[in-house]
Write an enzyme that holds these catalytic residues in place. Sequence first.
Site, PDB file in Angstrom:
ATOM      1  N   ASP A   1       4.061  25.013 -10.918  1.00  0.00           N
ATOM      2  CA  ASP A   1       3.019  25.303 -10.751  1.00  0.00           C
ATOM      3  C   ASP A   1       2.464  25.289 -12.641  1.00  0.00           C
ATOM      4  O   ASP A   1       2.941  25.192 -13.713  1.00  0.00           O
ATOM      5  CB  ASP A   1       2.008  26.666 -10.981  1.00  0.00           C
ATOM      6  CG  ASP A   1       0.805  26.713  -9.855  1.00  0.00           C
ATOM      7  OD1 ASP A   1      -0.097  25.749 -10.515  1.00  0.00           O
ATOM      8  OD2 ASP A   1       0.472  27.628  -9.720  1.00  0.00           O
ATOM      9  N   CYS A   2       1.254  24.733 -12.913  1.00  0.00           N
ATOM     10  CA  CYS A   2       0.380  24.062 -13.922  1.00  0.00           C
ATOM     11  C   CYS A   2       0.536  25.391 -15.196  1.00  0.00           C
ATOM     12  O   CYS A   2      -0.076  25.987 -15.120  1.00  0.00           O
ATOM     13  CB  CYS A   2      -1.080  23.365 -13.972  1.00  0.00           C
ATOM     14  SG  CYS A   2      -0.280  21.688 -12.025  1.00  0.00           S
TER      15      CYS A   2
END
Length: 689
Positions: free
Chosen positions: A240-241
């Site tokens: 995930d970012c």
Amino acid sequence: MRDRTEAAAKAKELVSRMTLEEKASQLKYDAPSIDRLGIPAYNWWNEVLHGVARAGTATVFPQAIGLAAMFDEDMQEKIADVISDEARAKFNGQSRHGDRDIYKGLTVWSPNINIFRDPRWGRGHETYGEDPYLTSRLGIRFIQGLQGKGKYLKTAACSKHFAVHSGPEALRHQFDARANAKDMNETYLPAFEATVREGEVESVMGAYNRVNGEPACGSETLLKKTLREKWGFRGHIVSDCWAIRDFHVNHKVTATAPESAALALKNGCDLNCGNTYLHILEALQEGLITEEEITTACEHLFTTRFMLGLFADDCEYDQIPVTANDTDEHAALALEAAEKSMVLLENDGILPLDPGSIRTIAVIGPNADSIPALEGNYNGTSSRYVTFLEGLRRYAEKHGIRVLYSLGCHLFKDRTSGLAQADDRLAEAAMYAEAADVTIACVGLDAGLEGEEGDTGNEYFSGDKKDLLIPESQRRLLDVLTESAKKLVTVVTAGSSLNVPGGNAKVFTWYPGQAGGTALAELLFGEKNFSGHLPLTFYRDINDLPDFENYSMENRTYRYFTGKPLYPFGYGLSYTSYQVLSASVSGNEVKTEITNNGKMDGDALVQIYVECDSPFAPVHPRLCGFRRISLKAGETGTVSVPLDPLTYTVVDPDGQRVTVEHCTLYAGVCQPDEQSIEMTGSKPVSIRK
């Protein structure tokens, strides 16, 4: 369907010609070009949750939770097929113009198949609800629609966020989600496993939080032992970012950025959404990883690019023209989806409205003329938005009906104008309601009030809900309309469980997409029949639930909730009534006979639930099959409903799935509990196995 072995061999050969620095550079989401090898720049980050998102004009379908409310696998795949056509159309055109920016690639980070375990979670509307089986089926079919059936992948889908992730948003960067073995294997993992094994999803995204002590994007248990080894996943894994940064900044499981990069890479995270993999070479120099591990990750990523046909001259999807985006046919599908997703919660007989006996309607509320109320989050931009006000006005004009409109109140502030006194639009709302034959109140939320926590990777700020109420400004508006309106239809827009009192009828629209206004008008006036059902439990009060941070399934979702819900999972009314007359088991399906007892055509949803004789079974029967069937007024039809392969199994406290000898199946149009039967007037048929 397609040859991964050949793609992997081509990827291995290409990567073998890269320098160490070039290989390391390709492990970040914004991968640069390698001109000497003919490799163009590629941005891995794209979103297509309910349409191509954040990259200009595209068809906007209902938000994911609204798609779930259709309970329609075929429709789900059809919508995803359209979305992938539009993604390819935009990619083909933009690439020719040298635009390889974020949100313009073919690796699409959808669907979100986390379990919506708690109604406070702001991102719950990105999911397919609270049930693992429903989530599995809809996730698989969405993935199959996105990836296509050709020689190459049309797009590369992504199951996210692996694996125990559903809030709180404010704590997600440092939170440790603790789940026991039973809950892991009964609730949190099955949909992921199904999308890997049956859906053949090309990528999996980890979560921000820790899971039982390990950061999800660097978890040996999740990424290596479960995903790769146990399930045989062969695609690529993406973080995930900026989640890998959290390892040392927030989770404190590592001390430095190179250590975080090493932990993620060694446990199988191939691609970094973020910038921590800028430290990959430092990690190598410090002896934390090997060049072979860098090479393996790079090969995984280029295997996907070869499977997408990005280095081929015979990819059938390269010919999809830009005009395949935002078409009339796609708009018609978005309208059909909106019609099928809206749920009729209450109706004292006021609906459907009779256009012949109504001269004036009042359309009132902050979501009446709101485009954000149509969109949800992770959305594209439609060229064809029809708000509720516009849809109702268009219909009314055709039938000589006058429309009065008032904003009524701000979405959440106490006034609409900074210089005005509080409640500055309530008088207008009251006088219009008094003048109208019917008042339609459009209230609820939008993605600015429930959604993803704002951070460096997001474009907006939102977050979790504190309770199940609409904002106070809207509660005061509904109080006024309840007193002033001759007849009141309450239309609630949101992506999660809410308790909204008042009205002669109540409709839940979710975030219905670009055609929401047209769909609402058709449904309220009986041009179409309601057929949506709740993919999650609507609770009366947040105090009926455990703490938000508690990931145990005890007293959560319809399978384990011991209280009385406001509206049960699977519930949804229509303008007609259905009854399953008989049901029998044949192999791995249930054959049912169902009749439409009413005076209007409609779509019935046959729901199959199973209750096993085991102390390890959930508190209530669980969904194990569903199928829609269209029936004309008075018609009786038959429908075969495939059963979950896990129907006759339970999960014991050690997380082991065991087969149960004796179970009872229930076939009906709702759950087999007393409340659902009373609210729908239809009792399921039981079958003892």
